[in-house]
Design an enzyme around this catalytic site. Structure first.
Site, PDB file in Angstrom:
ATOM      1  CE1 TYR A 110      38.010  42.714  23.405  1.00 49.86           C
ATOM      2  CE2 TYR A 110      38.108  44.048  25.391  1.00 49.86           C
ATOM      3  CZ  TYR A 110      38.469  42.915  24.683  1.00 49.86           C
ATOM      4  OH  TYR A 110      39.280  41.984  25.271  1.00 49.86           O
ATOM      5  CE1 TYR A 149      38.578  44.642  29.609  1.00 44.78           C
ATOM      6  CE2 TYR A 149      40.235  44.314  27.891  1.00 44.78           C
ATOM      7  CZ  TYR A 149      39.220  43.813  28.696  1.00 44.78           C
ATOM      8  OH  TYR A 149      38.843  42.505  28.575  1.00 44.78           O
ATOM      9  NE  ARG A 159      41.355  40.599  32.834  1.00 41.16           N
ATOM     10  CZ  ARG A 159      41.393  39.654  31.886  1.00 41.16           C
ATOM     11  NH1 ARG A 159      40.472  39.582  30.969  1.00 41.16           N
ATOM     12  NH2 ARG A 159      42.363  38.748  31.864  1.00 41.16           N
ATOM     13  CG  HIS A 162      43.295  40.136  27.601  1.00 39.88           C
ATOM     14  ND1 HIS A 162      43.062  41.214  28.423  1.00 39.88           N
ATOM     15  CD2 HIS A 162      42.105  39.837  27.050  1.00 39.88           C
ATOM     16  CE1 HIS A 162      41.783  41.534  28.380  1.00 39.88           C
ATOM     17  NE2 HIS A 162      41.167  40.716  27.543  1.00 39.88           N
ATOM     18  CG  HIS A 164      39.452  37.503  24.576  1.00 40.00           C
ATOM     19  ND1 HIS A 164      38.985  37.004  25.765  1.00 40.00           N
ATOM     20  CD2 HIS A 164      39.495  38.846  24.730  1.00 40.00           C
ATOM     21  CE1 HIS A 164      38.736  38.010  26.599  1.00 40.00           C
ATOM     22  NE2 HIS A 164      39.041  39.148  25.990  1.00 40.00           N
TER      23      HIS A 164
END
Ligand code: FE
Lengths: 239, 198
Positions: A110, A149, A159, A162, A164
């Protein structure tokens, strides 16, 4: 020493509802100190009957829905299209609703300053998008497929890929923040966040489906992700 | 149809969801008494939660909710809606106005209040609560406060910082443990119950 937190008295009744995860889901460690333990107070009709707020979102631009065109060049990664419909529990489309998304880049990183993962940043990818649903409740984003990640929930925790999603519907309590997953991801059975959803149908609904109709030839794979929000106070109860 | 399940916002929502000015609910010049709402989000051990955000929804100074309109959507007027994240110290801050009492269907009214949703890493669905203003005479007759156990009502009251001008109202969200904030049950269908139509 902190004593072991007592189990929320609501765990039972929440499990019966079987739609949203409980506040306390011990496998997802951050819930342990952040979940209420006192009994929840029944939702008063004064709150349940509120309409959704008017968000000052007049400035949503077309490029906000294309995360691959927010910088000088295209981001690294596999270009994808994510499209679907927003509707209420009766299947009625929700037009003109705000959808906000955020995601990691193709390497699983991110842009957020707090992300310590050693994967590279991509100067051509911020990972933030917004779109309004059209008159039929349909929406469409162009982005790149996010990478998996690591996180520190447990040993060797990763994780699944995905995106969000944050959404507003017709009623105040239609508000939803969720995550969209990808079909066939081997990390899904291992993920405490995904598996906090209490029923199989609910978990399956958070996995997008590959869709040849959404796919554009010689350009990008398409994934379909339909989202169902709680109805508002004007919706008649189920028979 | 079964509605889509909630998932946590996680720790990385900041750039996507929080923009400069989102914490300003009432811009200067909006009719009403300007106030600052400030507080912290705290976990079971009293540690600050620095990766949360709050959404606040409120009526204007006359107790009316803003109707959907092109003007409201453009953000060029008071919308009654705002967002603020917590900072390193777990502090959030809104610039808004003291809401009016909201007329109720039965002829009574709801005391001035702010409707609040709390989102954070570690919250798998939003926490729904309300902020009332300590000392407001209407609190005693408020139909929502009446549903809250009397010994817990104080957790829903913001307190005015003595001598502050504009008024600073302080409200901490305690997610768990001592003086845990009252939260309303977000599960269920919530279209108004059949025996209790809205
Ligand atoms: Fe994430």
């Amino acid at each position: 020493m902190q004593s072991i937190p007592k189990r929320s008295p609501l765990a039972g009744s929440e499990a019966n509802e079987a739609v949203d995860p409980p506040y306390q889901a011990d496998a997802y460690k951050s819930t342990i100190l952040r979940s209420p333990r006192e009994p929840l107070v029944s939702m008063p009709k004064q709150i349940a009957s509120l309409r959704a707020p008017v968000y000052g979102y007049g400035d949503v631009k077309p490029q906000d829905a294309d995360l691959t065109r927010q910088h000088a060049a295209e981001p690294q990664g596999e270009r994808i299209i994510v499209a679907g419909r927003l509707m209420d529990e009766d299947g009625k489309p929700i037009p003109n609703a705000l959808i906000e998304i955020w995601q990691a880049n193709s390497a699983g990183r991110y842009t957020h300053k707090g992300d310590q993962h050693s994967a590279p940043l991509d100067p051509n990818f911020s990972g933030n998008g917004r779109v309004m649903t059209d008159a039929n409740g349909a929406y469409r984003f162009v982005t790149i497929k996010p990478g998996a990640y690591p996180w520190r929930n447990h040993a060797n925790a990763w994780r699944p890929a995905h995106i969000h999603f944050s959404l507003f519907g017709m009623g105040y309590l239609s508000r939803l923040v969720t995550q969209m997953y990808f079909p066939g991801d081997p990390l899904l059975p291992l993920d405490p966040i995904f598996n906090s959803v209490p029923n199989e149908r609910g978990r399956r609904a958070l996995i997008s489906t590959f869709d040849l109709e959404v796919t554009e030839p010689e350009w990008a794979l398409g994934y379909r992700f339909d989202i169902v929000l709680r109805g508002d106070g004007a919706t008649p109860m189920e028979k | 149809m079964q509605r889509s399940a909630s998932q946590t916002v996680g720790p990385f929502f900041l750039e996507a969801l929080i923009h400069a000015g989102d914490e300003v609910i009432a811009k200067p010049g909006t009719a009403g008494e300007p106030i600052i709402l400030e507080g912290k989000v705290l976990d079971a051990e009293g540690s600050v939660v620095n990766d949360a955000f709050l959404e606040i929804f409120q009526a204007d100074a006359t107790g009316r909710y803003v109707a959907d309109s092109a003007e409201a959507r453009s953000g060029s007027r008071f919308t009654g809606f705002g967002r603020a994240s917590t900072d390193k110290l777990g502090t959030f801050r809104f610039t808004t106005l003291y809401p009016g009492a909201v007329p109720a269907a039965n002829g009574g009214s709801e005391a001035p209040h702010l409707d609040v949703m709390v989102f954070a890493r570690g919250l798998l669905k939003p926490l729904v609560t309300r902020i009332y203003f300590a000392g407001d005479v209407l609190n005693a007759q408020d139909p929502v406060l009446a549903q809250v156990p009397p010994n817990r009502r104080a957790t829903l009251e913001a307190r005015r910082e003595p001598g502050s001008d504009p008024a600073v109202w302080r409200f901490d969200v305690r997610l768990q443990g001592q003086d845990e904030t009252v939260f309303f049950d977000f599960s269920g269908r919530h279209a108004c119950p059949p025996l209790n139509p809205c």
